[in-house]
Scaffold this motif. Structure first.
Motif, PDB file in Angstrom:
ATOM      1  N   ASP A 168      33.708  32.369  39.334  1.00 19.70           N
ATOM      2  CA  ASP A 168      33.650  33.397  38.306  1.00 19.70           C
ATOM      3  C   ASP A 168      32.782  32.834  37.182  1.00 19.70           C
ATOM      4  O   ASP A 168      33.280  32.331  36.176  1.00 19.70           O
ATOM      5  CB  ASP A 168      35.069  33.727  37.817  1.00 19.70           C
ATOM      6  CG  ASP A 168      35.089  34.752  36.703  1.00 19.70           C
ATOM      7  OD1 ASP A 168      34.038  35.362  36.425  1.00 19.70           O
ATOM      8  OD2 ASP A 168      36.163  34.937  36.102  1.00 19.70           O
TER       9      ASP A 168
ATOM     10  N   SER B 132      28.672  33.343  35.251  1.00 17.14           N
ATOM     11  CA  SER B 132      27.432  34.114  35.158  1.00 17.14           C
ATOM     12  C   SER B 132      26.478  33.420  34.197  1.00 17.14           C
ATOM     13  O   SER B 132      26.904  32.840  33.196  1.00 17.14           O
ATOM     14  CB  SER B 132      27.716  35.550  34.702  1.00 17.14           C
ATOM     15  OG  SER B 132      28.417  35.541  33.481  1.00 17.14           O
ATOM     16  N   PRO B 133      25.175  33.475  34.512  1.00 14.59           N
ATOM     17  CA  PRO B 133      24.196  32.835  33.628  1.00 14.59           C
ATOM     18  C   PRO B 133      23.972  33.660  32.365  1.00 14.59           C
ATOM     19  O   PRO B 133      24.006  34.892  32.403  1.00 14.59           O
ATOM     20  CB  PRO B 133      22.926  32.784  34.487  1.00 14.59           C
ATOM     21  CG  PRO B 133      23.086  33.890  35.479  1.00 14.59           C
ATOM     22  CD  PRO B 133      24.560  34.050  35.703  1.00 14.59           C
ATOM     23  N   THR B 134      23.789  32.976  31.242  1.00 15.53           N
ATOM     24  CA  THR B 134      23.445  33.615  29.971  1.00 15.53           C
ATOM     25  C   THR B 134      22.341  32.775  29.334  1.00 15.53           C
ATOM     26  O   THR B 134      22.032  31.674  29.816  1.00 15.53           O
ATOM     27  CB  THR B 134      24.645  33.695  29.000  1.00 15.53           C
ATOM     28  OG1 THR B 134      24.922  32.376  28.501  1.00 15.53           O
ATOM     29  CG2 THR B 134      25.871  34.283  29.670  1.00 15.53           C
TER      30      THR B 134
ATOM     31  N   ASP C 172      25.800  28.654  31.383  1.00 13.05           N
ATOM     32  CA  ASP C 172      26.667  29.316  32.351  1.00 13.05           C
ATOM     33  C   ASP C 172      27.994  29.673  31.697  1.00 13.05           C
ATOM     34  O   ASP C 172      28.701  28.804  31.190  1.00 13.05           O
ATOM     35  CB  ASP C 172      26.928  28.408  33.554  1.00 13.05           C
ATOM     36  CG  ASP C 172      25.680  28.205  34.393  1.00 13.05           C
ATOM     37  OD1 ASP C 172      24.793  29.084  34.371  1.00 13.05           O
ATOM     38  OD2 ASP C 172      25.596  27.174  35.087  1.00 13.05           O
ATOM     39  N   ARG C 173      28.325  30.976  31.716  1.00 12.96           N
ATOM     40  CA  ARG C 173      29.589  31.467  31.137  1.00 12.96           C
ATOM     41  C   ARG C 173      30.627  31.540  32.250  1.00 12.96           C
ATOM     42  O   ARG C 173      30.466  32.269  33.221  1.00 12.96           O
ATOM     43  CB  ARG C 173      29.413  32.836  30.503  1.00 12.96           C
ATOM     44  CG  ARG C 173      30.739  33.382  29.927  1.00 12.96           C
ATOM     45  CD  ARG C 173      30.557  34.737  29.261  1.00 12.96           C
ATOM     46  NE  ARG C 173      29.714  34.646  28.085  1.00 12.96           N
ATOM     47  CZ  ARG C 173      30.115  34.234  26.881  1.00 12.96           C
ATOM     48  NH1 ARG C 173      31.377  33.874  26.697  1.00 12.96           N
ATOM     49  NH2 ARG C 173      29.284  34.193  25.865  1.00 12.96           N
ATOM     50  N   TRP C 174      31.694  30.770  32.089  1.00 13.02           N
ATOM     51  CA  TRP C 174      32.768  30.706  33.085  1.00 13.02           C
ATOM     52  C   TRP C 174      33.909  31.644  32.688  1.00 13.02           C
ATOM     53  O   TRP C 174      34.324  31.665  31.517  1.00 13.02           O
ATOM     54  CB  TRP C 174      33.302  29.281  33.191  1.00 13.02           C
ATOM     55  CG  TRP C 174      32.371  28.390  33.946  1.00 13.02           C
ATOM     56  CD1 TRP C 174      31.227  27.810  33.471  1.00 13.02           C
ATOM     57  CD2 TRP C 174      32.482  28.014  35.307  1.00 13.02           C
ATOM     58  NE1 TRP C 174      30.630  27.084  34.472  1.00 13.02           N
ATOM     59  CE2 TRP C 174      31.376  27.200  35.608  1.00 13.02           C
ATOM     60  CE3 TRP C 174      33.414  28.290  36.302  1.00 13.02           C
ATOM     61  CZ2 TRP C 174      31.183  26.646  36.866  1.00 13.02           C
ATOM     62  CZ3 TRP C 174      33.220  27.740  37.554  1.00 13.02           C
ATOM     63  CH2 TRP C 174      32.116  26.930  37.834  1.00 13.02           C
TER      64      TRP C 174
ATOM     65  N   ALA D 232      35.387  34.000  41.875  1.00 15.32           N
ATOM     66  CA  ALA D 232      34.971  35.399  41.693  1.00 15.32           C
ATOM     67  C   ALA D 232      35.871  36.271  42.543  1.00 15.32           C
ATOM     68  O   ALA D 232      36.358  35.853  43.595  1.00 15.32           O
ATOM     69  CB  ALA D 232      33.517  35.557  42.098  1.00 15.32           C
TER      70      ALA D 232
END
Length: 164
Positions: free
Chosen positions: A124, A126-128, A132-134, A163
């Motif tokens: 879970d 996503s790249p920002t 990387d935001r976990w 995820a």
């Protein structure tokens, strides 16, 4: 790897925590605030509901990390100064217990990430632009340093949400 990681369902968990933006060189500055949270809880008559932890919200190892130290509680708390209410989200987690000094956690984390990758498991995350935001990546510190001064004997549970 000491023991095979497990995949388990976890319930949501309220906590009291302190957030910070740090670098790998300054990460210990927030770790040293864990006793402050225990003192804050004690002053309000709130018992901890589990071991202290480090939660990684955003990771960019070369630049900055957005992290939080926290202590689980049985019910939500009110924000007060630097101490904030939070909730570790429910979900499926990959969990592994590591024994060793804090400076061995990076290698243990790499082992867990590799283990999951070899099994086709997706995190879970996503790249920002910040890194990387976990959704939930946590290290629970199972050993009380006052009871076990030998760093090589410290036990840490790594719990990373998968995820959906």
């Amino acid at each position: 790897m000491e023991a095979e990681p497990e995949i388990m369902q976890r319930a949501a968990q309220p906590y009291a925590g302190i957030s910070a933006r740090v670098t790998m060189a300054t990460i210990s500055s927030v770790a040293h605030r864990i006793p402050e949270i225990f003192g804050w809880l004690g002053a309000r008559g709130i018992a901890p509901a589990g071991p202290p932890f480090f939660r990684y919200h955003i990771i960019d190892m070369a630049r900055q990390l957005q992290v939080e130290v926290g202590v689980p509680v049985t019910r939500a708390v009110e924000d007060d100064g630097d101490v904030r209410a939070g909730t570790l989200p429910a979900g499926r987690f990959t969990v592994m217990t590591h024994t060793g000094a804090p400076n061995t956690l990076m290698a243990a984390t790499a082992e867990l990430l590799d283990w999951a990758g070899a099994r086709g498991l997706a995190w879970d995350v996503s790249p920002t632009d910040e890194g990387d935001r976990w959704g939930c990546r946590v290290e629970f510190y199972l050993t009380d340093p006052a009871e076990q001064p030998d760093l090589s004997e410290w036990r840490t549970e790594l719990a990373f949400r998968l995820a959906d």
